[in-house]
Design an enzyme around this catalytic site. Structure first.
Site, PDB file in Angstrom:
ATOM      1  N   HIS A 138      -6.719  -6.335  14.759  1.00 29.15           N
ATOM      2  CA  HIS A 138      -6.678  -6.037  13.320  1.00 29.15           C
ATOM      3  C   HIS A 138      -8.102  -5.942  12.764  1.00 29.15           C
ATOM      4  CE1 HIS A 138      -4.898  -6.786   9.156  1.00 29.15           C
ATOM      5  NE2 HIS A 138      -6.170  -7.101   8.972  1.00 29.15           N
ATOM      6  N   GLU A 139      -8.932  -6.928  13.105  1.00 33.02           N
ATOM      7  CA  GLU A 139     -10.304  -6.949  12.587  1.00 33.02           C
ATOM      8  C   GLU A 139     -11.151  -5.843  13.200  1.00 33.02           C
ATOM      9  OE1 GLU A 139     -10.924  -8.671  10.039  1.00 33.02           O
ATOM     10  OE2 GLU A 139      -9.057  -9.804  10.146  1.00 33.02           O
ATOM     11  N   HIS A 142     -10.435  -2.771  11.342  1.00 33.96           N
ATOM     12  CA  HIS A 142     -11.224  -2.718  10.097  1.00 33.96           C
ATOM     13  C   HIS A 142     -12.622  -2.164  10.381  1.00 33.96           C
ATOM     14  CE1 HIS A 142      -8.702  -4.386   7.023  1.00 33.96           C
ATOM     15  NE2 HIS A 142      -8.584  -5.575   7.576  1.00 33.96           N
ATOM     16  N   GLU A 189      -5.014  -2.893   4.715  1.00 34.61           N
ATOM     17  CA  GLU A 189      -4.484  -3.992   5.525  1.00 34.61           C
ATOM     18  C   GLU A 189      -3.322  -3.517   6.390  1.00 34.61           C
ATOM     19  OE1 GLU A 189      -5.585  -7.169   6.005  1.00 34.61           O
ATOM     20  OE2 GLU A 189      -7.311  -6.323   4.972  1.00 34.61           O
TER      21      GLU A 189
END
Length: 379
Positions: A138-139, A142, A189
């Site tokens: 997930h990060e 980003h 997100e």
């Protein structure tokens, strides 16, 4: 950012996506905003100039001096996950990653020039290996999308809004920008959740991690399918009053609600788009420069139109009825706002109203907190 090779990867084989563009997994609303910003002439120059006003250097020094940097010598299992995530998404430079002491489960990716990833001890202790792998992915998602730049801007503007609150109309102007950025950030997100799934390639683990964020480390007391049923109940229950309350509840937040995120991720994991990526068919980075802003906005508009058409939310159903030219809207409005059901409202039976409950918990990679969260909250 350090140029670290992807030497150590876990034993379980996962599909890799060479040269994958972040457009492959980005939510349509997120993608259209990013494409427009990347095409904006002088955008990079402006933000480089703005970087001198931002607390980025201070934050880097803070984490370096008061957190533990992930490496082969420290939190080696997280270091393996980070390298693996960058290898799968083909991120050439592995971002620095820190573990910070905080019992609240939290993770974030910030930075203008070079992104850094920060995870809390609360998150590390809460999640198992596969769940944590989805968070790390997930990060990294980003970082690949460039979200860290806009997250840092949002942090700066939120702090600025507090400082200029005493100036007439000053706070109103800043908060208008912050509100718009929050709406974009909520969609970003959802994009990063998809990136986490591409890295972990285990949908149940991704949804299980979100469920733990909502309910804590009591996995034997929880059930993923029941958790997803909550999201369905949240979307379709209540009348127009509940729909308005949902909007008001989500406005101050930088993240969607946790159950909603899990449901969105499940829907995407079962979509043709996800399967095409897994089969090796996805947009490449060398094609990004040729991406049309108009086409991206058209895709975003089509997505919202489809959301309205398929939504079970009372307000969205009403919007769909208006767009479709449904008759006797006055009767529908009266019944939906009053919760009346079964009455004859001209064209037919109005839907039965109900009392929808809205959970005020935070939808983020952290435990529930107050609605007034800042952008430094988890991801």
């Amino acid at each position: 950012m350090t140029d670290t090779s992807h030497e150590s990867v876990p034993s379980r084989q996962r599909r890799r996506f060479p040269d994958i563009s972040s457009r492959a997994y980005e939510h349509p609303a997120d993608r259209s905003a990013l494409v427009a910003l990347r095409k904006l002439s002088g955008f990079d120059t402006v933000f480089k100039a703005l970087s001198g006003l931002l607390p980025e250097r201070s934050l880097r020094l803070l984490f370096l001096s008061d957190s533990v940097r992930v490496s082969d010598a420290q939190f080696a299992h997280l270091n393996d996950m980070l390298r693996d995530a960058c290898y799968i998404l083909d991120l050439k430079k592995v971002p620095p990653m820190y573990v910070t002491q905080n019992p609240q489960p939290n993770a974030m990716c910030i930075g203008l020039d070079e992104p850094i990833i920060v995870v809390s001890t609360g998150l590390v202790e809460l999640l198992d290996e596969e769940e944590m792998r989805a968070v790390v992915g997930h990060e990294v998602g980003h970082a690949l999308s460039g979200h860290s730049v806009y997250r840092t801007i949002l942090l700066f503007l939120t702090n600025l809004a507090l400082k200029v609150a005493w100036i007439p109309l000053g706070n109103v102007a800043i908060m208008a920008i912050v509100t718009a950025l929050r709406e974009w950030f909520r969609k970003s997100e959802l994009s990063a959740d998809r990136a986490g799934l591409l890295v972990g390639q285990d949908p149940r683990a991704s949804m299980r991690g979100l469920m733990k964020i909502a309910g804590g480390n009591h996995l034997h007391e929880m059930n993923v399918d029941a958790f997803l049923a909550q999201a369905d109940e949240y979307e379709k229950s209540g009348d127009l009053r509940d729909s308005v309350l949902k909007i008001l509840n989500v406005l101050p937040r930088t993240h969607p609600f946790t159950a909603v995120r899990a449901a969105e991720l499940k829907k995407w994991s079962e979509s043709r788009d996800f399967q095409r990526i897994m089969d090796g068919h996805y947009p490449k980075r060398d094609e990004d420069k040729d991406t049309s802003v108009t086409d991206s906005f058209r895709e975003s508009a089509a997505h919202y139109a489809d959301t309205v058409r398929t939504s079970k939310d009372p307000l969205m159903k009403l919007v769909g009825d208006i767009a479709g030219g449904a008759g006797d809207l006055g009767g529908k409005l009266r019944d939906k706002f009053t919760g009346a059901g079964g009455g004859n409202t001209g064209g037919g039976n109005a839907g039965k109203g109900g009392s929808g409950a809205t959970d005020g918990s935070e939808g983020t990679w952290r435990r529930p907190g107050s609605a007034e969260e800042g952008p430094e909250s988890g991801t």
